[in-house]
Design a protein around this motif. Structure first.
Motif, PDB file in Angstrom:
ATOM      1  N   ASN A  11      20.426 -14.024  47.200  1.00  0.00           N
ATOM      2  CA  ASN A  11      21.393 -13.524  46.220  1.00  0.00           C
ATOM      3  C   ASN A  11      21.817 -12.095  46.577  1.00  0.00           C
ATOM      4  OD1 ASN A  11      23.068 -13.760  44.004  1.00  0.00           O
ATOM      5  ND2 ASN A  11      21.526 -13.040  42.564  1.00  0.00           N
ATOM      6  N   ASN A  12      22.067 -11.879  47.858  1.00  0.00           N
ATOM      7  CA  ASN A  12      22.503 -10.599  48.436  1.00  0.00           C
ATOM      8  C   ASN A  12      21.454  -9.500  48.404  1.00  0.00           C
ATOM      9  OD1 ASN A  12      25.107 -11.431  49.241  1.00  0.00           O
ATOM     10  ND2 ASN A  12      25.794 -11.266  47.128  1.00  0.00           N
ATOM     11  N   GLY A  13      20.236  -9.791  47.966  1.00  0.00           N
ATOM     12  CA  GLY A  13      19.187  -8.780  47.923  1.00  0.00           C
ATOM     13  C   GLY A  13      18.118  -9.017  48.972  1.00  0.00           C
ATOM     14  N   VAL A  14      17.374  -7.963  49.279  1.00  0.00           N
ATOM     15  CA  VAL A  14      16.294  -8.036  50.271  1.00  0.00           C
ATOM     16  C   VAL A  14      14.953  -7.592  49.693  1.00  0.00           C
ATOM     17  CG1 VAL A  14      17.862  -7.723  52.227  1.00  0.00           C
ATOM     18  CG2 VAL A  14      16.813  -5.721  51.154  1.00  0.00           C
ATOM     19  N   GLU A  15      14.882  -7.364  48.382  1.00  0.00           N
ATOM     20  CA  GLU A  15      13.685  -6.842  47.745  1.00  0.00           C
ATOM     21  C   GLU A  15      12.476  -7.733  47.994  1.00  0.00           C
ATOM     22  OE1 GLU A  15      17.221  -5.242  46.049  1.00  0.00           O
ATOM     23  OE2 GLU A  15      16.589  -7.310  46.008  1.00  0.00           O
ATOM     24  N   GLY A  16      11.434  -7.161  48.559  1.00  0.00           N
ATOM     25  CA  GLY A  16      10.165  -7.847  48.745  1.00  0.00           C
ATOM     26  C   GLY A  16      10.091  -8.826  49.899  1.00  0.00           C
ATOM     27  N   ILE A  17      11.182  -9.029  50.629  1.00  0.00           N
ATOM     28  CA  ILE A  17      11.159  -9.962  51.751  1.00  0.00           C
ATOM     29  C   ILE A  17      10.474  -9.285  52.931  1.00  0.00           C
ATOM     30  CG2 ILE A  17      12.533 -11.316  53.379  1.00  0.00           C
ATOM     31  CD1 ILE A  17      14.701 -11.483  51.191  1.00  0.00           C
ATOM     32  N   THR A  18       9.425  -9.916  53.449  1.00  0.00           N
ATOM     33  CA  THR A  18       8.705  -9.402  54.614  1.00  0.00           C
ATOM     34  C   THR A  18       8.533 -10.529  55.629  1.00  0.00           C
ATOM     35  OG1 THR A  18       6.572  -9.803  53.566  1.00  0.00           O
ATOM     36  CG2 THR A  18       7.499  -7.586  53.325  1.00  0.00           C
ATOM     37  N   TYR A  19       8.196 -10.157  56.858  1.00  0.00           N
ATOM     38  CA  TYR A  19       8.206 -11.099  57.973  1.00  0.00           C
ATOM     39  C   TYR A  19       6.917 -11.024  58.783  1.00  0.00           C
ATOM     40  CZ  TYR A  19      13.133 -10.553  56.856  1.00  0.00           C
ATOM     41  OH  TYR A  19      14.322 -10.482  56.188  1.00  0.00           O
ATOM     42  N   SER A  43       6.675 -13.152  53.144  1.00  0.00           N
ATOM     43  CA  SER A  43       6.975 -13.183  51.714  1.00  0.00           C
ATOM     44  C   SER A  43       8.479 -13.334  51.530  1.00  0.00           C
ATOM     45  CB  SER A  43       6.509 -11.901  51.020  1.00  0.00           C
ATOM     46  OG  SER A  43       6.949 -11.901  49.668  1.00  0.00           O
ATOM     47  N   LYS A  44       8.877 -14.231  50.640  1.00  0.00           N
ATOM     48  CA  LYS A  44      10.303 -14.439  50.367  1.00  0.00           C
ATOM     49  C   LYS A  44      10.840 -13.469  49.319  1.00  0.00           C
ATOM     50  CE  LYS A  44       9.806 -18.073  46.900  1.00  0.00           C
ATOM     51  NZ  LYS A  44      10.226 -19.419  46.536  1.00  0.00           N
ATOM     52  N   GLY A  45       9.993 -12.616  48.801  1.00  0.00           N
ATOM     53  CA  GLY A  45      10.440 -11.628  47.829  1.00  0.00           C
ATOM     54  C   GLY A  45      10.601 -12.208  46.444  1.00  0.00           C
ATOM     55  N   THR A  46      11.334 -11.486  45.596  1.00  0.00           N
ATOM     56  CA  THR A  46      11.427 -11.825  44.179  1.00  0.00           C
ATOM     57  C   THR A  46      12.816 -12.230  43.722  1.00  0.00           C
ATOM     58  OG1 THR A  46      11.777  -9.492  43.667  1.00  0.00           O
ATOM     59  CG2 THR A  46       9.501 -10.305  43.588  1.00  0.00           C
ATOM     60  N   ASN A  47      13.826 -12.111  44.561  1.00  0.00           N
ATOM     61  CA  ASN A  47      15.185 -12.445  44.142  1.00  0.00           C
ATOM     62  C   ASN A  47      15.351 -13.944  43.941  1.00  0.00           C
ATOM     63  OD1 ASN A  47      15.952  -9.806  44.170  1.00  0.00           O
ATOM     64  ND2 ASN A  47      17.043  -9.906  46.100  1.00  0.00           N
ATOM     65  N   VAL A  48      16.286 -14.294  43.087  1.00  0.00           N
ATOM     66  CA  VAL A  48      16.604 -15.688  42.778  1.00  0.00           C
ATOM     67  C   VAL A  48      18.055 -15.929  43.157  1.00  0.00           C
ATOM     68  CG1 VAL A  48      16.852 -17.352  40.897  1.00  0.00           C
ATOM     69  CG2 VAL A  48      14.945 -15.734  40.879  1.00  0.00           C
ATOM     70  N   GLY A  49      18.315 -17.013  43.915  1.00  0.00           N
ATOM     71  CA  GLY A  49      19.692 -17.349  44.281  1.00  0.00           C
ATOM     72  C   GLY A  49      19.788 -17.881  45.683  1.00  0.00           C
ATOM     73  N   GLY A  50      21.007 -17.875  46.219  1.00  0.00           N
ATOM     74  CA  GLY A  50      21.296 -18.441  47.519  1.00  0.00           C
ATOM     75  C   GLY A  50      20.681 -17.656  48.667  1.00  0.00           C
TER      76      GLY A  50
END
Length: 135
Positions: A11-19, A43-50
């Motif tokens: 959903n256009n965000g990168v919050e919490g995404i790690t690799y 971690s896929k992070g916390t955002n919700v969406g596409g």
């Protein structure tokens, strides 16, 4: 030829995404770009969406004018640890961006293509993509 570092957006965000790992390489001949991307999430992070993959090495052109914004395509070489039963995964590169949007069909007999969203991936999802697009 060169390398680049792709990143995931939800959903256009990168919050919490790690690799655990990610990277990309490309070859550009004239206005045709071919890329190979690998991405292994921790971690896929916390955002919700596409879900989309951003950071392609060149901005996609608008080769087909007003007819469509789909100006590139993706063929997955490999994907694993998806959260839902996915039978096919593919993507399209949007003109004027460095971003590829993910789409899928599910493995439950529903053959219609759907947007891939945060509910379709896990913290340890692993991708490999071949992407071709015009600049």
């Amino acid at each position: 030829e060169g390398t680049f570092t792709p990143f995931m957006r939800i959903n256009n965000g990168v919050e919490g995404i790690t690799y655990n790992g990610r990277g990309g390489s490309y070859t550009k001949i004239g206005n045709l770009v071919t890329c190979m991307i690998y991405m292994h999430l921790s971690s896929k992070g916390t955002n919700v969406g596409g879900v989309s993959i951003d950071g392609l090495p060149f901005t996609a052109g608008n080769q087909l004018g007003a007819q469509t914004s789909f100006n590139g395509n993706c063929l997955p070489a490999y994907f694993s640890a998806m959260a839902t039963n996915i039978s096919t995964l593919h993507g399209w590169v949007d003109d004027g961006t460095t971003e590829m949007y993910l789409r899928h069909t599910d493995g439950t007999g529903n053959s219609s293509t759907q947007n891939t969203n945060n509910g379709n991936i896990n913290n340890n999802t692993d991708f490999r993509f071949f992407i071709t697009y015009m600049v």
